[in-house]
Design a protein around this motif. Structure first.
Motif, PDB file in Angstrom:
ATOM      1  N   VAL A 126       1.035  -1.294  -0.098  1.00  0.00           N
ATOM      2  CA  VAL A 126      -0.218   0.192   0.227  1.00  0.00           C
ATOM      3  C   VAL A 126       0.835   0.795   0.144  1.00  0.00           C
ATOM      4  N   TYR A 142      -4.257   6.487   1.694  1.00  0.00           N
ATOM      5  CA  TYR A 142      -3.751   4.911   1.523  1.00  0.00           C
ATOM      6  C   TYR A 142      -3.727   4.659  -0.282  1.00  0.00           C
ATOM      7  N   TYR A 144      -4.158   1.146  -2.897  1.00  0.00           N
ATOM      8  CA  TYR A 144      -3.106  -0.185  -2.929  1.00  0.00           C
ATOM      9  C   TYR A 144      -3.668  -0.294  -4.966  1.00  0.00           C
ATOM     10  N   TRP A 150      -7.833   0.208  -4.664  1.00  0.00           N
ATOM     11  CA  TRP A 150      -8.955   0.990  -4.232  1.00  0.00           C
ATOM     12  C   TRP A 150      -8.043   2.288  -3.352  1.00  0.00           C
ATOM     13  N   TYR A 152      -8.121   4.959   0.517  1.00  0.00           N
ATOM     14  CA  TYR A 152      -8.413   5.130   1.276  1.00  0.00           C
ATOM     15  C   TYR A 152      -8.211   6.149   1.726  1.00  0.00           C
TER      16      TYR A 152
ATOM     17  N   ASP B  17     -10.446  -0.872  10.105  1.00  0.00           N
ATOM     18  CA  ASP B  17     -10.181  -0.751   9.197  1.00  0.00           C
ATOM     19  C   ASP B  17      -8.724  -0.094   8.503  1.00  0.00           C
ATOM     20  N   MET B  18      -8.791   1.427   9.232  1.00  0.00           N
ATOM     21  CA  MET B  18      -7.502   2.089   9.817  1.00  0.00           C
ATOM     22  C   MET B  18      -5.961   1.311  10.237  1.00  0.00           C
ATOM     23  N   ALA B  21      -5.259  -1.044   7.238  1.00  0.00           N
ATOM     24  CA  ALA B  21      -4.391   0.165   6.017  1.00  0.00           C
ATOM     25  C   ALA B  21      -2.779   0.044   6.251  1.00  0.00           C
ATOM     26  N   GLY B  22      -3.137   0.003   7.682  1.00  0.00           N
ATOM     27  CA  GLY B  22      -1.401   0.886   8.300  1.00  0.00           C
ATOM     28  C   GLY B  22      -0.392  -0.628   7.993  1.00  0.00           C
ATOM     29  N   LEU B  23      -1.220  -1.943   8.809  1.00  0.00           N
ATOM     30  CA  LEU B  23      -0.915  -2.372   8.577  1.00  0.00           C
ATOM     31  C   LEU B  23      -0.317  -3.199   6.831  1.00  0.00           C
ATOM     32  N   GLY B  24      -0.849  -3.456   6.265  1.00  0.00           N
ATOM     33  CA  GLY B  24      -0.762  -3.323   5.042  1.00  0.00           C
ATOM     34  C   GLY B  24      -0.066  -1.827   4.291  1.00  0.00           C
ATOM     35  N   ALA B  25       0.363  -1.468   4.941  1.00  0.00           N
ATOM     36  CA  ALA B  25       1.185  -0.432   4.560  1.00  0.00           C
ATOM     37  C   ALA B  25       2.505  -0.330   4.950  1.00  0.00           C
ATOM     38  N   ASP B  27       3.187   0.083   8.232  1.00  0.00           N
ATOM     39  CA  ASP B  27       3.803   1.155   9.245  1.00  0.00           C
ATOM     40  C   ASP B  27       3.697  -0.121  10.683  1.00  0.00           C
ATOM     41  N   LEU B  30       1.123   0.947  13.429  1.00  0.00           N
ATOM     42  CA  LEU B  30      -0.102   0.550  13.314  1.00  0.00           C
ATOM     43  C   LEU B  30      -0.440  -0.996  13.675  1.00  0.00           C
ATOM     44  N   ALA B  31       0.800  -1.367  12.969  1.00  0.00           N
ATOM     45  CA  ALA B  31       0.309  -2.855  12.848  1.00  0.00           C
ATOM     46  C   ALA B  31       0.477  -3.504  14.165  1.00  0.00           C
ATOM     47  N   TRP B  68      -1.628  -9.203   6.637  1.00  0.00           N
ATOM     48  CA  TRP B  68      -0.749  -8.349   6.095  1.00  0.00           C
ATOM     49  C   TRP B  68      -0.594  -8.238   5.259  1.00  0.00           C
ATOM     50  N   GLY B  72      -4.749  -5.773   1.169  1.00  0.00           N
ATOM     51  CA  GLY B  72      -5.927  -4.206   0.129  1.00  0.00           C
ATOM     52  C   GLY B  72      -7.088  -5.583  -0.262  1.00  0.00           C
TER      53      GLY B  72
END
Lengths: 229, 196
Positions: A126, A142, A144, A150, A152, B17-18, B21-25, B27, B30-31, B68, B72
């Motif tokens: 992301v 954000y 993705y 998407w 966000y 969900d935030m 998103a941070g986990l996926g990013a 961060d 946030l993770a 992780w 997305g």
């Protein structure tokens, strides 16, 4: 393979929703669902019930070192430079895998080819950037760039600030100046998240911006590009 | 936007969900908040399915890694982050159990689990927890239907495996699963899908 009737499919729907329907029955049920919206709806509703049933399970405290173990696993070392040339090739394969997954990935993850390669993980990462207006941060954007892709937005507007509720348009701007509309974002006090699908290309994405009803850009997020080797 | 400024929220107060998103990013802050928020739930599901704390921790860790890698793909229209995550860990755990089978489910353990799931203390009712309806509906099921649906939903047991364990015909096991699911679904406030 004989085609099931709706009644036969309905009789299998509970087991399908619980993901305990084996082999041939499962294949036949899935084949029927492919062409029957009504039965799909039934199975989806029962799947939601099955999911909520699992959520009733009591929580339990893992051992003291668990959190650190997980965090270590979530932060692997960066892939060796020599392997990064595979990124572009892997992207195509990843797109195919993800395009067939969606939410169902969580339910049918055991059927997918695993594990994901380092190169694939790099592609699906992301992107995020501060969302600022007049040099002040009002949240984060954000993006993705996978399939589905998407956007966000996390917006945080102070309660003490006199900001009328309004809506703004969100759009992505490519490096060549062309734009991709994303949607209409409600603006209100406090914290809120907003997201929506958007066609995103990691290589060409430059900015996400919010535009008010007068056509003025009120906030932007500039994405930095990490140059691939 | 004039006069708007960022009020930094601690990660613990960010919505699910935030954090995802941070986990996926990638961060880390946030993770960590995501792991802390969901580790009891994820480990609890894994432990209930596999019954072994060491294996359950391995599975719980795999679930976080999968979340992780596939953050997305989360679609909020399909359900909450917790639902998505418990679905992931449940499948990982059931896969692990299937590899180890035949490992019989202890009837005492099963009854204990059902008692735990159907426990609806007053604090939960007063708090208006949405799960109360489902817990109550599960408690109201005939015991043989409750056992069948829990064996399927939690342990991933097929109708054939349930029939073997209960000493009943496969058709009876299927009927019990079907009847139980219909009753549980009817008890939830979500609109029913009428089709037939």
């Amino acid at each position: 393979m004989a085609e099931l009737t709706c009644q036969q499919c309905q009789e299998l729907a509970a087991e399908l929703a619980l993901d305990v329907l084996p082999g041939r029955d499962r294949a036949e049920a899935l084949a029927h669902l492919d062409g029957c919206a009504g039965c799909r709806e039934t199975v989806a509703a029962l799947t939601a019930t099955a999911d909520r049933l699992v959520e009733l399970l009591p929580g339990a405290e893992p051992s003291a070192g668990f959190e650190q173990r997980v965090m270590t696993a979530l932060a692997p070392p960066p892939p060796p430079r020599a392997r990064r040339w595979r990124v572009a090739v892997a992207a195509a394969g990843l797109a195919i895998v993800l395009a067939t997954g969606g939410w169902m990935l969580g339910r049918a993850s055991h059927d997918l080819p695993q594990p994901e390669t380092d190169a694939q993980a790099d592609v699906r990462t992301v992107m995020f950037a501060p969302l600022t207006t007049e040099n002040r941060q009002i949240g984060e954007a954000y993006v993705y760039p996978g399939q589905p892709s998407w956007v966000y937005l996390a917006l945080d507007i102070d309660n003490d600030t006199d900001v009328p509720s309004s809506t703004v348009r969100c759009e992505l701007v490519r490096r060549d100046g062309s734009t991709v509309p994303v949607g209409t974002v409600p603006i209100a006090k406090g914290y809120r998240g907003w997201g929506g699908p958007a066609a995103v290309d990691r290589e060409t994405l430059a900015t996400a911006r919010l535009i008010n009803s007068n056509g003025h850009t009120v906030a932007t997020a500039h994405f930095r590009h990490t140059r691939r080797r | 936007m004039r006069g708007v400024h960022l009020r930094r929220r601690p990660p613990e107060r960010l919505p699910d969900d935030m954090l995802l998103a941070g986990l996926g990013a990638g961060d880390a802050q946030l993770a960590l908040a995501f792991v802390r928020r969901f580790q009891r739930t994820v480990f609890g599901v894994a432990l209930a399915v596999v019954g072994d704390s060491g294996l359950a921790e391995d599975i719980a860790q795999q679930a976080f890694e999968r979340a992780w890698r596939h953050a997305g793909l989360y679609d909020p229209r399909r359900g909450s982050v917790q639902t998505w995550l418990t679905s992931i860990v449940r499948h990982l755990a059931v896969d692990a159990v299937r590899v180890r089978r035949p490992a019989p489910v202890d009837p005492q353990d099963l009854m204990s689990l059902i008692a735990t799931i159907t426990d609806t203390p007053e604090r939960r009712v007063l708090a208006g927890e949405t799960s109360t309806e489902l817990r109550t509906a599960l408690a109201a099921l005939p015991p043989e239907q409750a056992r069948a649906v829990v064996m399927a939903a939690v342990h991933g047991m097929t109708a054939v495996e349930i029939a073997d364990l209960e000493g009943i015909p496969v058709g009876t096991a299927k009927s019990r699963i079907r009847a139980a699911m219909a009753k549980l679904h009817a008890a939830l406030p979500t609109p029913r899908a009428d089709h037939g």
